[in-house]
Design an enzyme around this catalytic site. Structure first.
Site, mmCIF file in Angstrom:
data_model
loop_
_atom_site.group_PDB
_atom_site.id
_atom_site.type_symbol
_atom_site.label_atom_id
_atom_site.label_comp_id
_atom_site.label_asym_id
_atom_site.label_seq_id
_atom_site.Cartn_x
_atom_site.Cartn_y
_atom_site.Cartn_z
ATOM 1 N N LYS A 1 0.889 -1.171 -0.033
ATOM 2 C CA LYS A 1 0.094 0.131 0.164
ATOM 3 C C LYS A 1 0.889 1.179 -0.123
ATOM 4 O O LYS A 1 1.556 1.503 1.002
ATOM 5 C CB LYS A 1 -0.711 -0.002 1.300
ATOM 6 C CG LYS A 1 -2.274 0.547 1.036
ATOM 7 C CD LYS A 1 -2.329 2.117 0.759
ATOM 8 C CE LYS A 1 -2.020 3.083 2.048
ATOM 9 N NZ LYS A 1 -1.876 4.287 1.591
ATOM 10 N N GLU B 1 9.276 1.584 10.851
ATOM 11 C CA GLU B 1 10.295 2.581 10.562
ATOM 12 C C GLU B 1 9.615 3.997 10.628
ATOM 13 O O GLU B 1 8.848 4.502 9.631
ATOM 14 C CB GLU B 1 10.738 2.278 9.163
ATOM 15 C CG GLU B 1 11.614 1.056 8.883
ATOM 16 C CD GLU B 1 12.748 0.840 9.440
ATOM 17 O OE1 GLU B 1 13.222 1.883 10.153
ATOM 18 O OE2 GLU B 1 13.529 -0.135 9.283
ATOM 19 N N CYS C 1 13.677 10.916 6.361
ATOM 20 C CA CYS C 1 13.676 10.619 7.588
ATOM 21 C C CYS C 1 15.015 10.746 8.260
ATOM 22 O O CYS C 1 15.356 11.103 9.325
ATOM 23 C CB CYS C 1 13.321 9.151 7.670
ATOM 24 S SG CYS C 1 14.134 8.018 6.752
ATOM 25 N N GLU D 1 9.449 16.589 14.516
ATOM 26 C CA GLU D 1 10.132 16.503 13.233
ATOM 27 C C GLU D 1 9.386 17.746 12.390
ATOM 28 O O GLU D 1 8.434 17.659 12.358
ATOM 29 C CB GLU D 1 9.586 15.104 12.938
ATOM 30 C CG GLU D 1 10.171 14.775 11.142
ATOM 31 C CD GLU D 1 9.902 13.307 10.919
ATOM 32 O OE1 GLU D 1 10.501 12.646 10.570
ATOM 33 O OE2 GLU D 1 8.533 13.013 11.242
#
Ligand code: NAD
Length: 530
Positions: free
Chosen positions: A175, A248, A282, A380
């Site tokens: 997906k 992750e 990331c 973040e």
């Protein structure tokens, strides 16, 4: 550019559709189906049937298909890079260097390492009594692995995970992000052209609801890459059905620049590490700590280098940094920058949206004198911002680097490699690079993954392979006609004999071991009743 692939499931059962936009221009690239839970369950059932045929296929035959896939990808690298760039906004140069190259290297890694990895592994036994048994460790595929991907590396992330899962004998239902599904459809198309059974890898398109439906379908493991917030939801859904997970998740990676670092090298690394993929990596440099002795010089170099970079559409070969993926992301970046400036940070470059280029562009931004009270140092940001502050001692730098809920990766710049490696041991992160940034993702042998809120489990390398298989231990007795000493036939002397065995094997003093040996001898002669 290659024709836009359309998933077969969609063609068979048309339903609700969603549009995919080019983030640089907002033009609609194409529309795809938002697959229903039933369609997704059907895809998983087909994958499961295909996996039963695939698992017994010899490893060399599986690798042959992957080899053909790599050949096709190598030939079609420019058209695939164009698809990635068009939907993710990144420069085509980055699509080649950080996506396609990584995937090709993964195939090479699998070709070189998989046969050995899947070879039955003898397990020698330490206990002398158990030496009569032959132990073998097998690595079995899970079955159907569900892979859920984000938009920022729309080709390399799902491809590395998918290829590793397929090579180890699994089927995959993938997906991709609803913002960048066409890159995954390229992967599917190339694998089919290479001869892979079409049911073994199926790309299911849709938004978060499709991801949730995949978690509810009959998959045997999920590998999720994305934000911490969604990761928690995935983890909860998986826990409810004891589905193994790899997560992750996000990062807030620190960069430490020691006073003995080469300022020219470290500033180039900081600028690239913060701005490549418009900061939407990331492993981006999200926080930068520089020794006070070189702080001013470092900032000056970063500002000078940033002024030479060009922001624009990724499809323009002169572009260094593309747009944000969507306006929501741009607003997060702006709010972090505004919060930092309102709390006393100095804005040295950028700081605002570039609406003259399009709705999603943000100027490459450098902030000095930031501190940990600011959002920009805690949450973040995922945008083209380099926030920098100074430190006095190594201890202070380590404390600042570890003062985060995240722990994906970190980097240290120093003129002394040994000093950098010693410091690396003190940083709480899945990866620490000394004198480089981000590049560890391109090392197929290096495990990728985080600690703390950055996730659970690993992809890439041997640890990544281990995530795709479950260990099966096969134990085979070398003396099949012998009844075992510990079987029924308990009697008054049994406890004494077993006590003797324990002393024989584990007593510290030699005399006690010898005494234990004598006591235990009788157990060989013990009559076993059954
Ligand atoms: P996201 O969490 O919004 O979405 C990731 C995927 O999850 C998408 O495919 C989305 O459709 C799907 N999803 C959404 N809700 C779901 C649900 N309830 N159940 C199942 N699936 C669901 O993340 P994003 O915005 O696409 O990606 C950016 C994030 O990914 C950043 O935080 C970044 O740090 C992280 N990331 C981590 C790594 C890593 O390797 N650690 C790599 C790349 C990106």
């Amino acid at each position: 550019m290659s024709a836009i692939p359309q998933p077969e499931i969609a063609a068979a059962q048309p339903g609700p559709q969603f549009a995919v936009h080019n983030p640089a221009t907002q033009e609609i690239i194409g529309t795809l189906p938002n697959l229903t839970a039933n369609q997704i369950a059907e895809a998983v059932a087909k994958a499961s049937a295909a996996q039963a045929r695939w698992a017994p296929t010899p490893v060399r035959d599986r690798l042959r298909i992957l080899g053909r896939f790599a050949e096709l990808l190598c030939d079609q690298k420019n058209s695939v890079a164009a698809v990635i760039s068009r939907e993710a906004g990144k420069p085509e140069a980055e699509a080649l260097s950080t996506e396609i190259l990584v995937v090709l290297d993964t195939v090479k890694y699998l070709e070189n390492n998989l046969p050995e990895f899947l070879r039955p592994e003898p397990v020698p036994h330490g206990n002398p009594i158990m030496k009569l048994k032959r132990g073998t460790l097998l690595r079995e595929p899970y079955g159907v692995i569900g892979i859920i991907s984000p938009w920022n590396y729309p080709f390399s992330l799902p491809s590395v995970q998918t290829l590793t899962a397929l090579a180890t004998g699994n089927a995959v239902v993938l997906k991709p992000s609803e913002f960048t599904p066409f890159s995954s459809l390229e992967l599917e198309k190339l694998l089919r052209a290479a001869g892979m059974d079409p049911d073994l890898l199926q790309v299911i398109t849709g938004d978060g609801a499709a991801g949730a439906a995949l978690l509810a379908a009959k998959i045997q493991k999920v590998v999720f890459t994305g934000s911490v917030a969604t990761g928690k939801r995935v983890s909860q859904a998986a826990a409810a059905r004891l589905l193994p997970v790899v997560l992750e998740l996000g990062g807030k990676d620190p960069m430490i620049v020691l006073e003995d670092a080469d300022v020219g090298v470290a500033s180039s690394a900081a600028v690239w590490g913060a701005f490549m993929n418009a900061g939407q990596t990331c492993l981006s440099v999200e926080r930068c700590y520089v020794h006070e002795r070189i702080y001013a010089k470092f900032l000056e170099a970063c500002v000078a280098k940033t002024s030479k970079l060009r922001v624009g559409a990724g499809t323009d070969p002169n572009t260094d940094a593309g747009p944000m993926i969507h306006e929501r992301q741009l607003r997060i970046v702006q709010s972090h920058v505004d919060d930092a400036v309102s709390r006393g940070a100095r804005l040295l470059a950028g700081g605002k949206a570039l609406y003259n280029l399009g709705p999603n562009f943000f100027a490459l931004t450098i902030l000095a004198d930031v501190d940990h009270s600011m959002q920009i140092m805690r949450e973040e940001t995922f945008g083209p911002v380099l926030p920098v502050c100074s430190f006095k001692t190594e201890d202070e730098a380590v404390a600042l680097a570890n003062d985060s809920e995240y722990g994906l990766a970190a980097c240290i710049f120093t003129g002394n490699r040994k000093r950098g490696e010693a410091l690396a041991r003190r940083i709480q992160a899945g990866t620490v690079m000394v004198n480089d940034v981000i590049a560890c993702f391109g090392i197929s042998e290096a495990p990728h993954g985080g600690v703390k809120a950055s996730g659970i489990g690993r992809t890439h390398g041997r640890f990544g392979l281990e995530e795709m298989v479950w260990p099966k231990y096969v134990d085979s007795d070398r003396l099949p006609r012998m009844k075992k000493l510990w079987w029924y036939g308990y009697g008054p002397g049994f406890a004494q004999q077993m006590g003797g065995f324990i002393e024989l094997l584990f007593a510290k003093k030699l005399i006690n071991r010898l005494r234990g040996g004598v006591k235990s001898t009788k157990s060989y002669l013990r009559r076993r009743l059954l």
